[in-house]
Design a protein around this motif. Structure first.
Motif, PDB file in Angstrom:
ATOM      1  N   SER A  54       0.822  -1.208   0.000  1.00 20.30           N
ATOM      2  CA  SER A  54       0.000   0.000   0.000  1.00 20.30           C
ATOM      3  C   SER A  54       0.856   1.257   0.000  1.00 20.30           C
ATOM      4  O   SER A  54       1.949   1.293   0.564  1.00 20.30           O
ATOM      5  N   ASN A  56       1.757   5.212   0.919  1.00 19.67           N
ATOM      6  CA  ASN A  56       1.722   6.051   2.111  1.00 19.67           C
ATOM      7  C   ASN A  56       1.746   7.518   1.687  1.00 19.67           C
ATOM      8  O   ASN A  56       2.383   7.854   0.678  1.00 19.67           O
ATOM      9  N   TYR A  57       1.088   8.361   2.480  1.00 22.59           N
ATOM     10  CA  TYR A  57       0.948   9.760   2.116  1.00 22.59           C
ATOM     11  C   TYR A  57       1.246  10.672   3.289  1.00 22.59           C
ATOM     12  O   TYR A  57       0.970  10.331   4.449  1.00 22.59           O
ATOM     13  N   LYS A  62      -3.406  13.429   2.220  1.00 21.14           N
ATOM     14  CA  LYS A  62      -4.254  12.228   2.253  1.00 21.14           C
ATOM     15  C   LYS A  62      -5.667  12.559   1.808  1.00 21.14           C
ATOM     16  O   LYS A  62      -6.239  13.570   2.231  1.00 21.14           O
TER      17      LYS A  62
END
Length: 111
Positions: A54, A56-57, A62
């Motif tokens: 996944s 990530n931000y 986000k």
């Protein structure tokens, strides 16, 4: 070599999609990331996309930004929606750990 493109001048609330074209064999094996540098500030991490895991931000992006990649094309993208003036800066892509930095692409968001 990393080449960023797709930046521009937009109004707040609009969208942009940045592209990152990579040459060399590292892309398919690497975690890739987007960074940005606002005027007078240091370079800031924005988002990471590992292979098969996944993304990530940064908290402030986000829900507005989406990072994606296509290993067959050695290309990565950053879809940026609902842009804010504080998103203004030069955006760079790179692998993690970093390779040589490209020139970046300028994103300017007017209020």
């Amino acid at each position: 070599q990393l080449v960023e493109s797709g930046g521009g001048l937009v109004q707040a609330g609009e969208s942009l999609t940045l592209s990152c074209a990579a040459s060399g064999g590292f892309f398919r094996l690497s975690t890739m990331a987007w960074y940005r540098q606002a005027p007078g500030n240091g370079r800031e991490w924005v988002a990471t996309i590992p292979n098969g895991r996944s993304a990530n931000y940064l908290d402030s992006v986000k829900g507005r930004f989406t990072i994606s990649r296509d290993n067959a094309k050695n290309t990565m993208w950053l879809q940026m929606n609902s842009l804010k003036p504080e998103d203004t800066g030069v955006y760079y892509c790179n692998s993690v750990p970093n390779e040589t930095w490209g020139q970046g692409t300028q994103v300017t968001v007017s209020s």
